[in-house]
Design a protein around this motif. Structure first.
Motif, mmCIF file in Angstrom:
data_model
loop_
_atom_site.group_PDB
_atom_site.id
_atom_site.type_symbol
_atom_site.label_atom_id
_atom_site.label_comp_id
_atom_site.label_asym_id
_atom_site.label_seq_id
_atom_site.Cartn_x
_atom_site.Cartn_y
_atom_site.Cartn_z
ATOM 1 N N SER A 158 0.841 -1.198 0.000
ATOM 2 C CA SER A 158 0.000 0.000 0.000
ATOM 3 C C SER A 158 0.873 1.243 0.000
ATOM 4 O O SER A 158 2.061 1.200 0.356
ATOM 5 N N PHE A 159 0.263 2.370 -0.385
ATOM 6 C CA PHE A 159 0.992 3.632 -0.520
ATOM 7 C C PHE A 159 -0.037 4.746 -0.658
ATOM 8 O O PHE A 159 -1.210 4.497 -0.963
ATOM 9 N N TRP A 160 0.399 5.976 -0.433
ATOM 10 C CA TRP A 160 -0.508 7.109 -0.604
ATOM 11 C C TRP A 160 -0.774 7.353 -2.081
ATOM 12 O O TRP A 160 0.141 7.288 -2.905
ATOM 13 N N GLY A 161 -2.034 7.644 -2.413
ATOM 14 C CA GLY A 161 -2.408 7.967 -3.770
ATOM 15 C C GLY A 161 -2.292 9.466 -4.035
ATOM 16 O O GLY A 161 -1.772 10.236 -3.214
ATOM 17 N N ALA A 162 -2.806 9.858 -5.176
ATOM 18 C CA ALA A 162 -2.715 11.254 -5.594
ATOM 19 C C ALA A 162 -3.894 12.090 -5.122
ATOM 20 O O ALA A 162 -3.924 13.307 -5.325
ATOM 21 N N GLY A 163 -4.886 11.426 -4.470
ATOM 22 C CA GLY A 163 -6.054 12.160 -3.995
ATOM 23 C C GLY A 163 -7.045 12.413 -5.109
ATOM 24 O O GLY A 163 -6.793 12.076 -6.269
ATOM 25 N N PRO A 164 -8.178 13.052 -4.777
ATOM 26 C CA PRO A 164 -8.594 13.450 -3.434
ATOM 27 C C PRO A 164 -9.185 12.264 -2.648
ATOM 28 O O PRO A 164 -9.525 11.274 -3.270
ATOM 29 N N PRO A 165 -9.305 12.416 -1.298
ATOM 30 C CA PRO A 165 -8.779 13.523 -0.490
ATOM 31 C C PRO A 165 -7.285 13.351 -0.266
ATOM 32 O O PRO A 165 -6.750 12.255 -0.394
ATOM 33 N N LEU A 166 -6.613 14.433 0.090
ATOM 34 C CA LEU A 166 -5.196 14.375 0.389
ATOM 35 C C LEU A 166 -4.857 15.471 1.394
ATOM 36 O O LEU A 166 -4.149 16.426 1.103
ATOM 37 N N PRO A 180 16.119 19.919 4.666
ATOM 38 C CA PRO A 180 17.219 20.113 3.711
ATOM 39 C C PRO A 180 16.771 19.745 2.301
ATOM 40 O O PRO A 180 15.934 18.851 2.112
ATOM 41 N N SER A 181 17.339 20.398 1.312
ATOM 42 C CA SER A 181 16.895 20.187 -0.071
ATOM 43 C C SER A 181 17.099 18.746 -0.520
ATOM 44 O O SER A 181 16.301 18.212 -1.289
ATOM 45 N N GLY A 182 18.155 18.086 -0.046
ATOM 46 C CA GLY A 182 18.387 16.708 -0.452
ATOM 47 C C GLY A 182 17.282 15.773 -0.017
ATOM 48 O O GLY A 182 16.931 14.837 -0.734
ATOM 49 N N HIS A 183 16.712 16.032 1.162
ATOM 50 C CA HIS A 183 15.606 15.200 1.632
ATOM 51 C C HIS A 183 14.370 15.398 0.762
ATOM 52 O O HIS A 183 13.668 14.450 0.443
ATOM 53 N N VAL A 184 14.116 16.635 0.372
ATOM 54 C CA VAL A 184 12.947 16.916 -0.468
ATOM 55 C C VAL A 184 13.080 16.198 -1.802
ATOM 56 O O VAL A 184 12.108 15.612 -2.312
ATOM 57 N N ASP A 185 14.271 16.199 -2.380
ATOM 58 C CA ASP A 185 14.487 15.484 -3.640
ATOM 59 C C ASP A 185 14.220 13.988 -3.466
ATOM 60 O O ASP A 185 13.627 13.348 -4.338
ATOM 61 N N GLY A 186 14.638 13.441 -2.329
ATOM 62 C CA GLY A 186 14.393 12.025 -2.077
ATOM 63 C C GLY A 186 12.919 11.710 -1.941
ATOM 64 O O GLY A 186 12.451 10.673 -2.409
ATOM 65 N N MET A 187 12.148 12.621 -1.313
ATOM 66 C CA MET A 187 10.713 12.412 -1.171
ATOM 67 C C MET A 187 10.035 12.391 -2.531
ATOM 68 O O MET A 187 9.135 11.590 -2.771
ATOM 69 N N ARG A 188 10.481 13.255 -3.429
ATOM 70 C CA ARG A 188 9.880 13.258 -4.776
ATOM 71 C C ARG A 188 10.115 11.921 -5.464
ATOM 72 O O ARG A 188 9.236 11.394 -6.145
ATOM 73 N N ASN A 191 7.928 9.104 -3.843
ATOM 74 C CA ASN A 191 6.489 9.271 -4.060
ATOM 75 C C ASN A 191 6.056 9.048 -5.503
ATOM 76 O O ASN A 191 4.865 9.116 -5.798
ATOM 77 N N ARG A 192 6.982 8.735 -6.379
ATOM 78 C CA ARG A 192 6.580 8.484 -7.765
ATOM 79 C C ARG A 192 5.730 7.223 -7.893
ATOM 80 O O ARG A 192 5.098 6.991 -8.919
ATOM 81 N N ILE A 193 5.693 6.402 -6.849
ATOM 82 C CA ILE A 193 4.849 5.212 -6.889
ATOM 83 C C ILE A 193 3.372 5.572 -7.013
ATOM 84 O O ILE A 193 2.554 4.750 -7.435
ATOM 85 N N ALA A 194 2.993 6.816 -6.648
ATOM 86 C CA ALA A 194 1.601 7.245 -6.737
ATOM 87 C C ALA A 194 1.155 7.493 -8.181
ATOM 88 O O ALA A 194 -0.046 7.632 -8.435
ATOM 89 N N ARG A 195 2.079 7.536 -9.131
ATOM 90 C CA ARG A 195 1.703 7.757 -10.528
ATOM 91 C C ARG A 195 0.909 6.560 -11.048
ATOM 92 O O ARG A 195 1.163 5.409 -10.661
ATOM 93 N N PRO A 196 -0.048 6.792 -11.936
ATOM 94 C CA PRO A 196 -0.863 5.687 -12.456
ATOM 95 C C PRO A 196 0.002 4.576 -13.056
ATOM 96 O O PRO A 196 0.858 4.826 -13.908
ATOM 97 N N GLY A 197 -0.222 3.360 -12.595
ATOM 98 C CA GLY A 197 0.482 2.199 -13.130
ATOM 99 C C GLY A 197 1.879 1.975 -12.597
ATOM 100 O O GLY A 197 2.486 0.935 -12.891
ATOM 101 N N ALA A 198 2.401 2.907 -11.788
ATOM 102 C CA ALA A 198 3.791 2.770 -11.330
ATOM 103 C C ALA A 198 3.958 1.560 -10.410
ATOM 104 O O ALA A 198 4.908 0.776 -10.564
#
Length: 285
Positions: A158-166, A180-188, A191-198
């Motif tokens: 399981s994983f978070w989807g793209a919403g709604p709700p979110l 820190p900016s490096g952590h934000v890049d890692g989160m992006r 979280n790509r698993i939320a893309r359709p079909g990923a």
């Protein structure tokens, strides 16, 4: 049982021919998720109740089933599966969460370690699940899940989807602004698993046959903003911000983001799109 891949993590190369394959440093992520283990286990972990019930049903976890919970957190899914009559094991990267999981589930085989190197033999389990533990960049963990699953085993992530709700979006934006900016890049990346079909593509690449995708609305409530803050600050994604910036300022900004989620009695109601995918190991293998 948590969003472990988006905790305080750094990405390091896998020792595989695929130069792009990456995993998260499980010890760093485990440290982040264990910072406020008691708050997490009591105030936040039950966010997954709706999806967990669906996953256990769809993977046919019941009397006589052997099940592994990958990234088991404080052991909520293990407790639920045991209640269904299953023989359960678990693994998590956080020593503090593993200790809590063992207290919740006396006598259960719950280990501290990496989901990229599961310490069980091939074909050990009838079912394997991971509740918000596997994300983009965690393909190696899916291969390990498949390795320890028996032919014909049903598995689910399981994983978070793209919403709604979110409702988490404005809250996580606060943590991102203070991280820190490096952590934000890692989160992006995670979280790509939320893309359709990923997620389906990741499972197929790991050797699974996808059965279906499902969704629930995760609903968690806190009686007041102070408890909501304690819960949200206990998660791995909050720790880089809390280490990097002023916790007082972060708390103020999170509480501002939560205002639209409060009802007339002051209860904070946190609702999010929660997706899951069920897959099978080929019975002939």
């Amino acid at each position: 049982m948590r969003n472990s891949a988006t905790g305080a993590s750094r990405q390091v190369p896998l020792a595989t021919p695929d130069a792009d394959a990456r995993v998260h440093d499980w010890e760093v992520a485990g440290d982040a998720w264990g910072r406020a283990a008691a708050d997490w286990s009591c105030l936040y972990e039950h966010y997954a109740s709706e999806v967990l019930a669906a996953m256990l049903s769809d993977t046919e976890v019941g009397v006589g089933t052997s099940m592994l919970d990958v990234a088991c957190g404080a052991g909520l899914a293990i407790r639920q599966a045991r209640g269904n009559g299953a023989d359960v094991a678990g693994i998590d990267a956080s020593a503090n969460l593993v200790e809590l999981a063992r207290r919740r589930n006396p006598g259960v085989d719950i280990r501290l370690g990496s989901m990229f190197d599961l310490p069980w033999p091939d074909a050990s389990f009838d079912a394997v699940i991971s509740v918000n533990g596997i994300w983009g960049g965690c393909e190696g963990a899916l291969r390990e899940m498949r390795r320890v699953a028996r032919p014909g085993a049903l598995c689910a992530i399981s994983f978070w989807g793209a919403g709604p709700p979110l409702d988490m979006r404005p809250v996580f934006e606060v943590f991102a602004r203070h991280s820190p900016s490096g952590h934000v890049d890692g989160m992006r990346s995670t979280n790509r698993i939320a893309r359709p079909g990923a997620a389906e593509g990741m499972l197929v690449d790991a050797g699974f046959e996808v059965i279906r995708r499902g969704a629930r609305v995760s609903t968690i409530e806190w009686p007041d903003p102070d408890l909501a803050w304690r819960a949200l600050a206990s998660g791995g994604p909050a720790q880089p911000a809390l280490d990097h910036a002023d916790p007082t300022a972060i708390r103020r900004d999170v509480l501002d983001a939560l205002r639209p989620m409060r009802d007339e009695s002051g209860i904070v109601r946190f609702r999010n799109d929660h997706q899951f995918v069920v897959a099978r190991v080929n019975p002939s293998e």
